[in-house]
Design a protein around this motif. Structure first.
Motif, mmCIF file in Angstrom:
data_model
loop_
_atom_site.group_PDB
_atom_site.id
_atom_site.type_symbol
_atom_site.label_atom_id
_atom_site.label_comp_id
_atom_site.label_asym_id
_atom_site.label_seq_id
_atom_site.Cartn_x
_atom_site.Cartn_y
_atom_site.Cartn_z
ATOM 1 N N ASN A 117 0.793 -1.234 0.000
ATOM 2 C CA ASN A 117 0.000 0.000 0.000
ATOM 3 C C ASN A 117 0.824 1.281 0.000
ATOM 4 O O ASN A 117 0.258 2.376 0.066
ATOM 5 N N HIS B 259 0.072 4.706 1.974
ATOM 6 C CA HIS B 259 -1.374 4.832 2.180
ATOM 7 C C HIS B 259 -1.884 3.821 3.197
ATOM 8 O O HIS B 259 -1.458 2.668 3.202
ATOM 9 N N SER C 263 3.353 10.353 -0.898
ATOM 10 C CA SER C 263 2.971 9.505 -2.032
ATOM 11 C C SER C 263 2.760 10.372 -3.264
ATOM 12 O O SER C 263 1.884 11.234 -3.267
#
Length: 285
Positions: free
Chosen positions: A42, A45, A261
């Motif tokens: 992930n 996140h 990100s």
């Protein structure tokens, strides 16, 4: 330009929608991406997974198809801009319903939605630069029905006084045409695997993009780390080279440490893959 039979329009719209969806899935699965959801996990996140990203991509297929159908061989004018805006917002609602309220692809709806519409405006077959210029014509027109709300990305562009996704589209996607596509094709010429070529294209975007996703999470420190780290990967020979792979791993660690990100860069990579695909007409695929 002569009007195509309706069945050809529908076939073209369906192909564009399928292609846009597949490019979102290809971007999501590409690994290893620094700080981003990929086949490993992930990234930075807590609310995103690869399965959720793929579910989100599939939920957008009807939106892309509607955009293509409504835009087919139409000029860039206020009426079309408002239609595209309305369909994009409806698509966002469908995406949010599919993801239980998680924003997976809002930025991608904007970029890919404009590009899908632009290809359709040009009759289904066009080169990348013509598509990007047509999308820019659409993006510069006002949409009075757009809600007057500030997203995280817009807040970041105002706080840091930097361009964002809106300006990227209005300037005909310079990070795609001037950086990502040339790098993608150069890496292919150099014999890199397709995954390495796509990662190199992502790095090319990240070297100079003012990614509002990174700015929102990690400020200018995060943005500098992203841009410097991506440059280091390409300077080391790219993702196919052992030194480039080490630089990529270091960038990934840095992004995770900053909880950053580069979602804006990921959206533009999906759009890059789309423009790369439509450089040959759908009838040849």
């Amino acid at each position: 330009m002569k009007l195509l039979p309706q069945i050809q329009v529908e076939g073209g719209a369906e192909w564009l929608a399928r292609t846009a969806t597949q490019c979102l899935i290809d971007e999501a699965r590409l690994s290893p991406k620094p700080g981003l959801v990929d086949s490993r996990g992930n990234g930075a996140h807590h609310d995103l997974t690869l399965a959720l990203m793929e579910c989100s991509a599939h939920s957008l297929t009807p939106t892309f198809q509607a955009l293509a159908q409504q835009s087919w061989q139409r000029p860039a004018d206020i009426a079309l801009r408002q239609t595209v805006g309305r369909l994009g917002r409806e698509g966002e609602q469908q995406m949010m319903a599919a993801t239980q309220g998680v924003n997976t692809h809002r930025g991608a709806i904007w970029a890919l939605g404009l590009l899908v519409s632009a290809v359709a405006m040009l009759g289904g077959e066009a080169k990348a630069d013509a598509v990007a210029k047509t999308a820019a014509q659409l993006a510069t027109l006002p949409d009075d029905a757009a809600p007057k709300v500030f997203s995280k990305g817009l807040r970041a562009t105002h706080r840091y006084r930097v361009p964002g996704a809106r300006e990227e589209a209005q300037q005909a996607f310079p990070h795609i045409l001037q950086r990502a596509l040339p790098q993608l094709r150069l890496s292919r010429l150099n014999g890199s695997s397709e995954a390495h070529c796509r990662l190199d294209a992502l790095m090319a975007i990240m070297t100079s993009l003012t990614d509002t996703c990174v700015l929102s999470r990690a400020g200018m420190e995060g943005l500098d780390a992203m841009q410097d780290g991506a440059r280091a990967v390409l300077d080391a020979g790219g993702c196919a080279h052992p030194d480039g792979q080490r630089a990529l791993a270091a960038l990934d660690r840095h992004m995770l440490a900053l909880n950053a990100s580069p979602g804006g860069a990921a959206d533009l990579l999906a759009a890059t893959l789309f423009l790369d695909r439509i450089d040959t007409p759908y009838s040849q695929h």
